[in-house]
Scaffold this motif. Structure first.
Motif, PDB file in Angstrom:
ATOM      1  N   GLN A 477       0.711  -1.679   0.087  1.00  0.00           N
ATOM      2  CA  GLN A 477      -0.317   0.048   0.218  1.00  0.00           C
ATOM      3  C   GLN A 477       0.645   0.784   0.720  1.00  0.00           C
ATOM      4  O   GLN A 477       2.387   1.403   0.229  1.00  0.00           O
ATOM      5  CB  GLN A 477      -0.659  -0.192   1.195  1.00  0.00           C
ATOM      6  CG  GLN A 477      -1.964  -1.579   1.275  1.00  0.00           C
ATOM      7  CD  GLN A 477      -3.097  -1.263   2.808  1.00  0.00           C
ATOM      8  OE1 GLN A 477      -3.767  -0.804   2.008  1.00  0.00           O
ATOM      9  NE2 GLN A 477      -2.820  -1.850   3.207  1.00  0.00           N
ATOM     10  N   ASN A 479       1.312   5.433   0.939  1.00  0.00           N
ATOM     11  CA  ASN A 479       1.468   6.401   1.937  1.00  0.00           C
ATOM     12  C   ASN A 479       1.558   7.391   1.446  1.00  0.00           C
ATOM     13  O   ASN A 479       2.391   8.039   2.066  1.00  0.00           O
ATOM     14  CB  ASN A 479       2.078   5.699   2.938  1.00  0.00           C
ATOM     15  CG  ASN A 479       1.444   6.689   4.872  1.00  0.00           C
ATOM     16  OD1 ASN A 479       1.064   7.411   4.302  1.00  0.00           O
ATOM     17  ND2 ASN A 479       2.561   6.511   5.058  1.00  0.00           N
ATOM     18  N   TYR A 480       1.329   7.829   0.241  1.00  0.00           N
ATOM     19  CA  TYR A 480       1.578   9.609   0.103  1.00  0.00           C
ATOM     20  C   TYR A 480       0.661  10.421   1.045  1.00  0.00           C
ATOM     21  O   TYR A 480       0.444   9.991   1.069  1.00  0.00           O
ATOM     22  CB  TYR A 480       0.351   9.274  -1.507  1.00  0.00           C
ATOM     23  CG  TYR A 480       1.476  10.668  -2.264  1.00  0.00           C
ATOM     24  CD1 TYR A 480       2.573  10.157  -3.847  1.00  0.00           C
ATOM     25  CD2 TYR A 480       0.036  11.442  -2.559  1.00  0.00           C
ATOM     26  CE1 TYR A 480       2.490  11.025  -4.169  1.00  0.00           C
ATOM     27  CE2 TYR A 480       0.111  12.091  -3.679  1.00  0.00           C
ATOM     28  CZ  TYR A 480       2.073  12.438  -4.409  1.00  0.00           C
ATOM     29  OH  TYR A 480       2.473  13.931  -5.882  1.00  0.00           O
ATOM     30  N   ASN A 483      -2.854  11.908   1.550  1.00  0.00           N
ATOM     31  CA  ASN A 483      -3.586  10.754   1.014  1.00  0.00           C
ATOM     32  C   ASN A 483      -5.019  10.640   2.210  1.00  0.00           C
ATOM     33  O   ASN A 483      -4.437  11.112   2.925  1.00  0.00           O
ATOM     34  CB  ASN A 483      -3.580   9.523   1.187  1.00  0.00           C
ATOM     35  CG  ASN A 483      -2.647   8.966   2.352  1.00  0.00           C
ATOM     36  OD1 ASN A 483      -4.002   8.393   3.329  1.00  0.00           O
ATOM     37  ND2 ASN A 483      -1.694   8.689   2.770  1.00  0.00           N
ATOM     38  N   GLY A 486      -4.822   7.211   5.779  1.00  0.00           N
ATOM     39  CA  GLY A 486      -3.448   6.529   6.180  1.00  0.00           C
ATOM     40  C   GLY A 486      -2.689   5.616   5.250  1.00  0.00           C
ATOM     41  O   GLY A 486      -1.728   5.071   6.458  1.00  0.00           O
ATOM     42  N   GLY A 487      -2.542   5.448   4.466  1.00  0.00           N
ATOM     43  CA  GLY A 487      -1.789   4.860   3.405  1.00  0.00           C
ATOM     44  C   GLY A 487      -2.688   3.773   3.363  1.00  0.00           C
ATOM     45  O   GLY A 487      -1.906   2.341   3.025  1.00  0.00           O
ATOM     46  N   LYS A 488      -3.848   3.410   3.326  1.00  0.00           N
ATOM     47  CA  LYS A 488      -5.004   2.028   3.478  1.00  0.00           C
ATOM     48  C   LYS A 488      -5.337   2.296   1.631  1.00  0.00           C
ATOM     49  O   LYS A 488      -5.512   3.621   1.810  1.00  0.00           O
ATOM     50  CB  LYS A 488      -5.214   1.704   4.432  1.00  0.00           C
ATOM     51  CG  LYS A 488      -4.553   1.838   6.474  1.00  0.00           C
ATOM     52  CD  LYS A 488      -3.609   0.369   6.206  1.00  0.00           C
ATOM     53  CE  LYS A 488      -2.572   0.987   7.525  1.00  0.00           C
ATOM     54  NZ  LYS A 488      -1.947  -0.407   7.429  1.00  0.00           N
TER      55      LYS A 488
END
Length: 528
Positions: A477, A479-480, A483, A486-488
């Protein structure tokens, strides 16, 4: 003035006498025989329209572009983007995330609901009625998988019942009713009765098939869809899932690629008849020819290359060289952008950056992205892979997990020929692949569902739904920065903001029951 009154009286008298004399025929006389209405309409037209819209053919195809491609294809890491598509970075865009909801109700639900309603009590249209019920499940199945609780039992009834603020049904209730509808409709189909003509774009293309074959295929589609719905329940109620999966198997499933449910598009009929995924990626919008806009993801490419997958030679092409040679293909990692050298996520800083975005592979438009190509709805490959998982769970579905797995992989590879005859993979090449990658029960869930992911290429709605259910393939996944999750990877899309204004009471009840209108809120069947 008196003369004028006398004239009007004389002219009006015959009409008055005529009206008085013919009161018993008043309704017939005052019905405009030239005016179109439900009683003079052709429900097959609305049926065709609903199916076309389901494949993304609303004007501008915002639902297909925004949800299937921008979000689902990128989240599932079969495509990758370094320009403005933010789906693989889990950036929240309310307009994109709500697009399917906004288009499905006026463009799909309205038409299919009308067909079901006007054919229900017509014995001459009994098969169309039950086929429409199956199609209605197909439509609502995707809608509820994307959004969770949605208007269902009261949806599409604005004209007929004056319901303009339909309630949101709980997804659990929707699923139980959809399973019931499939069961009843499949049993009620009758080959001795009239079938839809060429308005059946799925199994009576051109109107040339006989009733026995058309009815048999629709029954198989109903039970195959029942199997898919049953497997969605595995995280929530495995006993219920088992019951419906075994019922589906006993009913008879799609058993060959020739029975796949798909429609063929028309490249000459304008924007609303072409294949919309193809039109966005290689036609009117031409995303694959904009460097970095719709490249093949490194995740998907690594899966194909590392396993010497014979599909690769037909799936991918390098724009810079126009090469289809598997060794030349390169996937673009997800989560990068083109924000410039000062950005830590600029694509030029990605490991193995080839120096030119055109050196990242894209989908082969000559095979997968023809404007008159097929849109697959439910396939033999998907069905066999779901049976493989059912068998692994110990359910009574006829054969072992390994047998169903091999059937599913073989079918998925052979299915490419339905896109283009040039993409025919030999039985020897398929057997070589299966021998090199045998089914291993200890890794069965991963193997089965990763192959399902590959078999759903272009139908990224379904790929995303099965990933949420199964957890496979195991994706890395992203984590940009900025986002919304939360990177999910998102678990659902968003209701339109207009629903809060136009249907506030029912909207709020759904939020209270399901959870916040957020990308991270799981739908009912996705909760442990």
């Amino acid at each position: 003035m008196k003369s004028l009154h006398k004239l009007l009286l004389v002219l009006g008298l015959p009409a008055l006498l005529l009206t008085t004399a013919c009161t018993k025929d008043f309704e017939d006389i005052n019905t405009d025989k030239n005016k179109s209405g439900e009683e003079s309409g052709v429900p097959e037209y609305n049926f065709s329209r609903a199916v076309l819209e389901f494949t993304g053919n609303s004007d501008y195809s915002y639902d297909t572009w925004r949800v299937n491609i921008i979000y689902c294809s990128m989240m599932m890491q079969q495509l990758s983007n370094a320009t403005w598509y933010a789906g693989d970075k889990y950036i929240q865009n309310d307009g994109w995330a709500s697009a399917y909801f906004e288009r499905a109700y006026p463009d799909q639900v309205k038409y299919i609901t009308d067909v079901v309603r006007v054919t229900k009590d017509n014995p001459f249209q009994a098969n169309l009625y039950n086929i429409a019920r199956i199609t209605k499940v197909l439509i609502f199945h995707r809608l509820t998988d994307i959004y969770g609780d949605i208007p269902y039992s009261e949806a599409g009834k604005g004209y007929s019942d004056r319901i303009f603020d339909p309630k949101y049904d709980a997804q659990q209730d929707i699923y139980l009713d959809m399973l019931k509808e499939l069961d009843e409709a499949a049993k009620a189909l009758d080959a001795t009765k009239q079938i839809p003509g060429q308005g059946d774009l799925i199994y009576n293309k051109g109107g040339a098939q006989n009733a026995t074959q058309v009815v048999a295929n629709w029954k198989k589609l109903a039970y195959s869809l029942m199997l898919r719905l049953s497997m969605r329940l595995t995280k929530r109620d495995e006993a219920l899932a088992k019951s419906w999966a075994e019922k589906a198997y006993a009913g008879g499933l799609i058993s060959a690629n020739a029975e796949n449910a798909y429609i063929l598009h028309d490249a000459t009929g304008g924007r609303t008849t072409v294949n919309r995924v193809s039109n966005i990626l290689s036609g009117e919008w031409n995303a694959i020819n904009t460097p970095g806009e719709a490249s093949i993801s490194k995740t998907f490419m690594d899966f194909l290359k590392n396993n010497s997958d014979p599909r690769l030679q037909y799936i991918a092409v390098v724009p810079a060289s126009n090469s289809e040679v598997p060794a030349d293909q390169l996937g673009m990692p997800n989560g990068y952008d083109t924000n410039g050298s000062s950005s830590p996520t600029d694509i030029t800083k990605a490991p193995g950056y080839p120096g030119d975005l055109k050196k990242y592979s894209v989908l082969n438009k000559n095979v997968l992205l023809k404007l008159n190509g097929p849109s697959f709805l439910v396939t033999y490959a998907q069905t066999e892979l779901l049976l493989a998982e059912a068998a692994k769970r110990g359910w009574n579905v006829g054969a072992s997990a390994a047998t169903h797995y091999n059937n599913g992989v073989k079918a998925a590879m052979e299915q490419l020929a339905q896109y283009s005859a040039t993409a025919t993979i030999s039985s020897e090449a398929i057997q070589t692949y299966l021998t090199a990658h045998p089914y291993v029960d200890a890794d069965g869930y991963n193997q089965i569902n990763t192959q399902y992911w590959a078999a759903c290429l272009l139908d990224w709605y379904e790929s995303w739904s099965n990933w949420r259910r199964s957890g496979y393939p195991q994706l890395t996944q992203i984590n940009y920065v900025g986002n919304a999750t939360g990177g999910k990877i998102p678990r659902r899309m968003l209701y339109p903001s207009t629903e809060l204004a136009s249907n506030p009471t029912n909207y709020q009840e759904a939020i209270t029951r399901q959870g916040t209108n957020a990308l991270t809120t799981p739908v009912w069947w996705d909760k442990q």
